[in-house]
Design an enzyme around this catalytic site. Structure first.
Site, mmCIF file in Angstrom:
data_model
loop_
_atom_site.group_PDB
_atom_site.id
_atom_site.type_symbol
_atom_site.label_atom_id
_atom_site.label_comp_id
_atom_site.label_asym_id
_atom_site.label_seq_id
_atom_site.Cartn_x
_atom_site.Cartn_y
_atom_site.Cartn_z
ATOM 1 C CG ASP A 40 0.287 2.540 4.460
ATOM 2 O OD1 ASP A 40 -0.054 3.245 3.495
ATOM 3 O OD2 ASP A 40 -0.514 1.960 5.202
ATOM 4 C CB CYS A 77 -0.940 0.000 1.202
ATOM 5 S SG CYS A 77 -0.081 -0.339 2.731
ATOM 6 C CB CYS A 121 -2.176 -1.473 9.229
ATOM 7 S SG CYS A 121 -2.879 -0.970 7.653
#
Lengths: 169, 128
Positions: free
Chosen positions: B39, B37, B106
């Protein structure tokens, strides 16, 4: 049959985008539902499955990151669903700095934004060249790492597009 | 996708956002990123002379779940030894925040950030 075979393309990273799109349109015509209205259920189903496969193949092949990932898969390394984190500190510090500059852009920074967009484009092109060589040399782990880096660059491009939209639209 | 109340709370009121001087000998810095993603997460721990984590700060560019995961671990690590902090797992983080399966990465990011910070501290203090 792999996606490249499906499109009669050589199984290599560089791709002829024009030929890819043209073949895509031809293949889609062959499996179009209109052609199967009078056919049996099983033939209709097969055409539908073929059409889905053609779509998946096209979406994968036209995108350099997905194409590289697919070639890596064909070579025996599947990273499509990996959840491994990247821990290359120097690379990530740079990523964070870039994310900070994107967040700090204002309406007066059109020039800086354009310059940054060019810089990102260059980064993407450099990584694509690197991936091409690494795939040729069968360096699977190195290719995987370049693909991971490419994903971060593509994310920066998305973030930059979003901030531009926010600032100027 | 619906975020849990805890995720929204950490997202709207993130704890301990910021930075310490990464060259400070008492500071451990962990940088990690999730290719899936894009991140990026920086977690910093300030370690006291008694070996306990005195303070923690984070900076995360990512989705609500990534921000909530890093905010949560800055609260959890305080007062712990490095060995205790190292045992914090992504399962604990995702359970606390009620993360859906697609957001598990995450919590993995936050767990790996703690581990990366500890590795950084050990490289600064080889005899610690």
């Amino acid at each position: 049959m792999n996606y490249f075979d499906l499109f009669s393309l050589p199984v290599i990273f560089p791709i002829d985008q024009a030929r890819l799109s043209e073949t895509y349109r031809e293949l889609q015509k062959q499996t179009h539902p209109d052609k199967f209205v009078m056919k049996s259920d099983s033939e209709r189903l097969r055409a539908m499955q073929k059409s889905t496969e053609i779509n998946d193949a096209y979406q994968t092949l036209k995108n350099s990151c997905l194409r590289a990932q697919y070639l890596l898969l064909l070579a025996g390394l599947d990273i499509a669903l990996e959840q491994k984190t990247l821990q290359d500190t120097a690379f990530l510090v740079q990523q964070m700095e870039w994310r900070e500059s994107i967040a700090a852009f204002t309406e007066d920074d059109q020039d800086k934004i354009d310059e940054f967009a060019l810089q990102l484009q260059q980064q993407v092109a450099d990584l694509e060249s690197k991936i091409e060589v690494q795939l040729q040399n069968d360096e699977l782990e190195a290719t995987a790492n370049s693909i991971r880096q490419l994903k971060f660059m593509l994310k920066l491009q998305i973030e930059l597009a979003l901030i531009e939209e926010k600032l100027f639209d | 996708m619906a975020y849990s109340e805890k995720v929204i709370d950490h997202y709207e009121n993130p704890r301990n956002v910021g930075s310490f001087d990464k060259d400070d000998q008492s500071v451990a810095t962990g940088m990690v990123g999730a290719p899936a993603c894009g991140d990026v997460m920086k977690l910093q721990l300030k370690i006291g002379e008694n070996g306990l984590i005195e303070d923690a700060k984070f900076k995360t560019y990512g989705c609500g779940s990534a921000i909530a995961s890093s905010s949560l671990v800055t609260e959890w690590v305080k007062g712990k030894t490095l060995d205790q902090a190292a045992t914090i797992s992504n399962t604990q983080i995702s359970a606390e925040l009620a993360l859906p399966p697609v957001k598990i990465h995450c919590s993995i990011l936050a767990e790996d950030a703690i581990k990366a910070a500890i590795t950084d501290y050990k490289s600064k203090h080889p005899n610690a």
